[in-house]
Write an enzyme that holds these catalytic residues in place. Structure first.
Site, PDB file in Angstrom:
ATOM      1  N   SER A 138      -5.051  -5.138  -3.585  1.00  0.00           N
ATOM      2  CA  SER A 138      -5.089  -6.346  -3.410  1.00  0.00           C
ATOM      3  C   SER A 138      -6.178  -6.588  -2.750  1.00  0.00           C
ATOM      4  O   SER A 138      -6.722  -7.891  -3.022  1.00  0.00           O
ATOM      5  CB  SER A 138      -4.121  -6.877  -1.759  1.00  0.00           C
ATOM      6  N   HIS A 151      -3.135  -5.622 -10.375  1.00  0.00           N
ATOM      7  CA  HIS A 151      -2.037  -5.972  -9.131  1.00  0.00           C
ATOM      8  C   HIS A 151      -0.587  -6.999  -9.530  1.00  0.00           C
ATOM      9  O   HIS A 151      -1.595  -8.377  -9.681  1.00  0.00           O
ATOM     10  CB  HIS A 151      -3.814  -7.250  -8.464  1.00  0.00           C
ATOM     11  N   GLU A 187      -2.754  -9.541 -11.876  1.00  0.00           N
ATOM     12  CA  GLU A 187      -4.278  -9.600 -12.392  1.00  0.00           C
ATOM     13  C   GLU A 187      -4.444  -9.120 -12.338  1.00  0.00           C
ATOM     14  O   GLU A 187      -4.362  -7.582 -11.399  1.00  0.00           O
ATOM     15  CB  GLU A 187      -4.699 -10.708 -10.154  1.00  0.00           C
ATOM     16  N   ASN A 232      -6.247 -13.462  -4.060  1.00  0.00           N
ATOM     17  CA  ASN A 232      -6.251 -13.480  -2.909  1.00  0.00           C
ATOM     18  C   ASN A 232      -7.296 -13.939  -1.515  1.00  0.00           C
ATOM     19  O   ASN A 232      -7.787 -13.875  -0.744  1.00  0.00           O
ATOM     20  CB  ASN A 232      -6.343 -12.168  -2.368  1.00  0.00           C
TER      21      ASN A 232
HETATM   22  N1  LIG Z   1       2.901  -6.355   0.023  1.00  0.00           N
HETATM   23  C1  LIG Z   1       2.343  -7.321  -0.757  1.00  0.00           C
HETATM   24  O1  LIG Z   1       3.280  -8.795  -0.842  1.00  0.00           O
HETATM   25  C2  LIG Z   1       1.611  -7.152  -1.632  1.00  0.00           C
HETATM   26  C3  LIG Z   1       1.245  -7.964  -2.826  1.00  0.00           C
HETATM   27  C4  LIG Z   1       0.361  -7.196  -3.698  1.00  0.00           C
HETATM   28  C5  LIG Z   1      -0.223  -5.646  -3.547  1.00  0.00           C
HETATM   29  N2  LIG Z   1       0.038  -4.890  -1.764  1.00  0.00           N
HETATM   30  C6  LIG Z   1      -0.408  -3.568  -2.253  1.00  0.00           C
HETATM   31  O2  LIG Z   1       0.146  -2.813  -2.678  1.00  0.00           O
HETATM   32  C7  LIG Z   1       0.062  -1.813  -1.587  1.00  0.00           C
HETATM   33  C8  LIG Z   1       1.127  -0.967  -1.115  1.00  0.00           C
HETATM   34  O3  LIG Z   1       1.250  -2.244  -0.374  1.00  0.00           O
HETATM   35  P1  LIG Z   1       3.341  -1.966  -0.008  1.00  0.00           P
HETATM   36  O4  LIG Z   1       3.627  -3.697   0.945  1.00  0.00           O
HETATM   37  O5  LIG Z   1       4.287  -1.510  -1.096  1.00  0.00           O
HETATM   38  O6  LIG Z   1       2.883  -1.050   1.963  1.00  0.00           O
HETATM   39  P2  LIG Z   1       4.183  -0.384   2.028  1.00  0.00           P
HETATM   40  O7  LIG Z   1       3.717  -0.381   3.458  1.00  0.00           O
HETATM   41  O8  LIG Z   1       5.236  -1.111   1.923  1.00  0.00           O
HETATM   42  O9  LIG Z   1       4.060   1.135   1.473  1.00  0.00           O
HETATM   43  C9  LIG Z   1       3.322   2.012   1.282  1.00  0.00           C
HETATM   44  C10 LIG Z   1       4.242   3.351   0.560  1.00  0.00           C
HETATM   45  O10 LIG Z   1       3.211   4.078   0.563  1.00  0.00           O
HETATM   46  C11 LIG Z   1       3.201   5.655   0.740  1.00  0.00           C
HETATM   47  N3  LIG Z   1       2.322   6.299   1.303  1.00  0.00           N
HETATM   48  C12 LIG Z   1       0.961   6.152   2.354  1.00  0.00           C
HETATM   49  N4  LIG Z   1       0.219   6.544   1.965  1.00  0.00           N
HETATM   50  C13 LIG Z   1       0.075   7.820   0.514  1.00  0.00           C
HETATM   51  C14 LIG Z   1      -0.139   8.907  -0.203  1.00  0.00           C
HETATM   52  N5  LIG Z   1      -0.855   9.090   0.661  1.00  0.00           N
HETATM   53  N6  LIG Z   1       0.427   9.255  -1.199  1.00  0.00           N
HETATM   54  C15 LIG Z   1       1.858   8.398  -1.262  1.00  0.00           C
HETATM   55  N7  LIG Z   1       2.367   7.761  -0.542  1.00  0.00           N
HETATM   56  C16 LIG Z   1       1.954   7.396   0.479  1.00  0.00           C
HETATM   57  C17 LIG Z   1       3.995   5.306   2.520  1.00  0.00           C
HETATM   58  O11 LIG Z   1       4.812   5.563   2.565  1.00  0.00           O
HETATM   59  C18 LIG Z   1       4.497   3.254   2.200  1.00  0.00           C
HETATM   60  O12 LIG Z   1       6.170   3.870   1.767  1.00  0.00           O
HETATM   61  C19 LIG Z   1      -1.254  -2.074  -1.366  1.00  0.00           C
HETATM   62  O13 LIG Z   1      -2.142  -1.671  -1.461  1.00  0.00           O
HETATM   63  C20 LIG Z   1      -0.824  -3.313  -0.875  1.00  0.00           C
HETATM   64  O14 LIG Z   1      -2.300  -3.904  -0.516  1.00  0.00           O
HETATM   65  C21 LIG Z   1       0.414  -6.046  -1.350  1.00  0.00           C
END
Ligand SMILES: NC(=O)c1ccc[n+]([C@@H]2O[C@H](COP(=O)([O-])OP(=O)(O)OC[C@H]3O[C@@H](n4cnc5c(N)ncnc54)[C@H](O)[C@@H]3O)[C@@H](O)[C@H]2O)c1
Length: 296
Positions: free
Chosen positions: A120, A141, A153, A191
Site C-alpha cells: 500500500s 496495488h 494502481e 493512499n
Molecule cells: N487490507 C487492505 O485493505 C489492503 C489494500 C491494498 C493493499 N494491501 C496490502 O496488501 C498486503 C497484505 O495485506 P492484507 O490486508 O492481505 O494482510 P493480511 O494480514 O490479511 O494477510 C497477510 C498474509 O501474509 C502472510 N505472511 C506474512 N509473512 C509472510 C511471508 N514471509 N511469506 C508468506 N506469507 C506471509 C500471513 O500469514 C497472512 O496470511 C499488505 O502489503 C497491505 O499493505 C492491503
C-alpha cells in the site's frame, strides 16, 4: 514479453486470497503460498465459498466453477514459483519482511519473471534494490476486496522497465481492471489522499468533535462516500492504516502526516478492525457472514 499464463501469489490473507481468486477467474493458473497453513486453509475455503455463491446466483456454471478451482494450487513450498511468469506478494506491510521475501523470490523465480508487490505504501525502488532484477520489479496495488474493486494502481520504481510496465498493465486489464499509474513516492496516489483523511477522522474522534457514528454518517451523506472513514479504516485494518501513516510521515517528512494517538492506541490494544472483530466498531455480535458496506 510473452503473455502471462501463470502467476504466484505470496500471502493468503485478505488481499492475497482475493488476488488469487480474480486471476483464476480470468483464466490464469495460480500458485498460492502462505507461511501460515491456517491462513492458506482459510483462503481456500473463502475462495470456494465465493465461487459457490456466484454459481448459486447463476453468474457462473458448475463447469466454470470447477475450471476456476482447478486453476488454483495452494503450495507449501515456494520452489513451485519457478513456474510463474509473474509473482505478486501480498504479505504483511513491513519493509524488512518484504525485502527478505524479495531476496528469496529473486533466487527462485525464472529469470524472465516479474516480481510485483501489492504494498500500500512501501517504496518499490527499495524493494527492487534487494533483487538482481530491479527492472522487473513493479507495484501492482489492488484495492480491497480485489474481486470487486475495479482499480489497480501500478507503481513504477526508479528502474522499472517499459517492458515490465506494459506486461503488468496488460495483465491488469485482462483481469478486468482499470489501471492508473503512479511514480514511486510514499502512499502513491490513492493512499496519499485517503490515509490523511482517515487519520483526520481519528483526530476528530480523539478530540471529541463528534461521535464515530456522526463522523461516518457525515462523510457518507455529506460527501457521497460509500463508507465512512472510520468504518473504512476497520475494513482495511487499523494496523495497515497506521503503518501507511508512518510511511507517509517518514517518507514525506511533514508533521501533517503524524499518526493520530488514538489510532496508535487502538493498534497497541489489538483493536485491528473487522479482521479481529473489534476496531473503532465492535463486530463480535454481528451475524456470521455479514459484511459491512456498500462497497461489497
Ligand atoms: N487490507 C487492505 O485493505 C489492503 C489494500 C491494498 C493493499 N494491501 C496490502 O496488501 C498486503 C497484505 O495485506 P492484507 O490486508 O492481505 O494482510 P493480511 O494480514 O490479511 O494477510 C497477510 C498474509 O501474509 C502472510 N505472511 C506474512 N509473512 C509472510 C511471508 N514471509 N511469506 C508468506 N506469507 C506471509 C500471513 O500469514 C497472512 O496470511 C499488505 O502489503 C497491505 O499493505 C492491503
Amino acid at each position: 514479453m510473452a503473455e502471462i499464463k501463470t502467476i504466484g501469489v505470496v500471502g493468503g490473507g485478505q488481499m492475497g486470497s482475493g488476488i488469487a481468486q480474480v486471476a483464476a477467474m480470468h483464466g490464469i493458473n495460480v500458485y498460492l503460498f502462505d507461511t501460515d497453513p491456517q491462513a492458506l486453509a482459510k483462503a481456500t475455503s473463502s475462495i470456494s465459498s465465493s465461487i459457490n455463491l456466484l454459481v448459486s446466483k447463476g453468474r457462473l456454471s458448475h463447469e466454470q466453477s470447477s475450471d476456476i478451482l482447478g486453476r488454483l494450487r495452494c503450495i507449501s513450498n515456494m520452489e513451485d514459483f519457478h513456474f510463474a511468469d509473474l509473482i505478486i506478494e501480498a504479505i504483511v506491510e513491513s519493509e524488512d519482511v518484504k525485502k527478505t521475501l524479495f531476496v528469496q523470490l529473486d533466487k527462485i523465480a525464472k529469470s524472465s519473471a516479474i516480481l510485483a508487490s501489492n504494498t500500500s505504501s512501501i517504496s518499490i525502488t527499495r524493494l527492487a534494490s534487494s533483487t538482481s532484477r530491479p527492472q522487473q520489479v513493479i507495484g501492482m496495488h489492488f484495492m480491497n476486496p480485489p474481486p470487486v474493486m475495479k482499480l489497480i494502481e501500478i507503481v513504477r520504481g526508479a528502474d522499472t522497465s517499459d517492458e515490465t510496465f506494459k506486461a503488468t498493465k496488460a495483465l491488469s486489464e485482462r483481469l478486468g481492471k482499470t489501471v492508473i499509474t503512479s511514480q514511486d513516492y510514499s502512499g502513491f496516489i490513492v493512499n496519499r489522499i485517503l490515509m490523511p483523511m482517515i487519520n483526520e477522522a481519528f483526530f476528530a474522534l480523539y478530540t471529541g468533535v463528534a461521535t464515530k457514528e456522526d463522523i461516518d454518517t457525515g462523510m457518507k451523506l455529506g460527501t457521497n462516500h460509500p463508507m465512512g472513514p472510520l468504518e473504512l479504516a476497520d475494513f482495511i485494518g487499523l494496523d495497515v492504516c497506521l503503518s501507511i501513516m508512518r510511511i507517509l510521515h517518514a517518507g514525506l517528512g511533514d508533521n501533517k502526516y503524524a499518526p493520530c494517538p488514538l489510532l496508535v492506541q487502538y493498534v497497541d490494544a489489538g483493536r485491528l478492525g473487522r479482521k479481529r472483530g473489534l476496531g473503532v466498531y465492535d463486530y463480535r455480535k454481528e451475524p456470521k457472514g455479514k459484511k459491512s458496506s456498500s462497497r461489497l
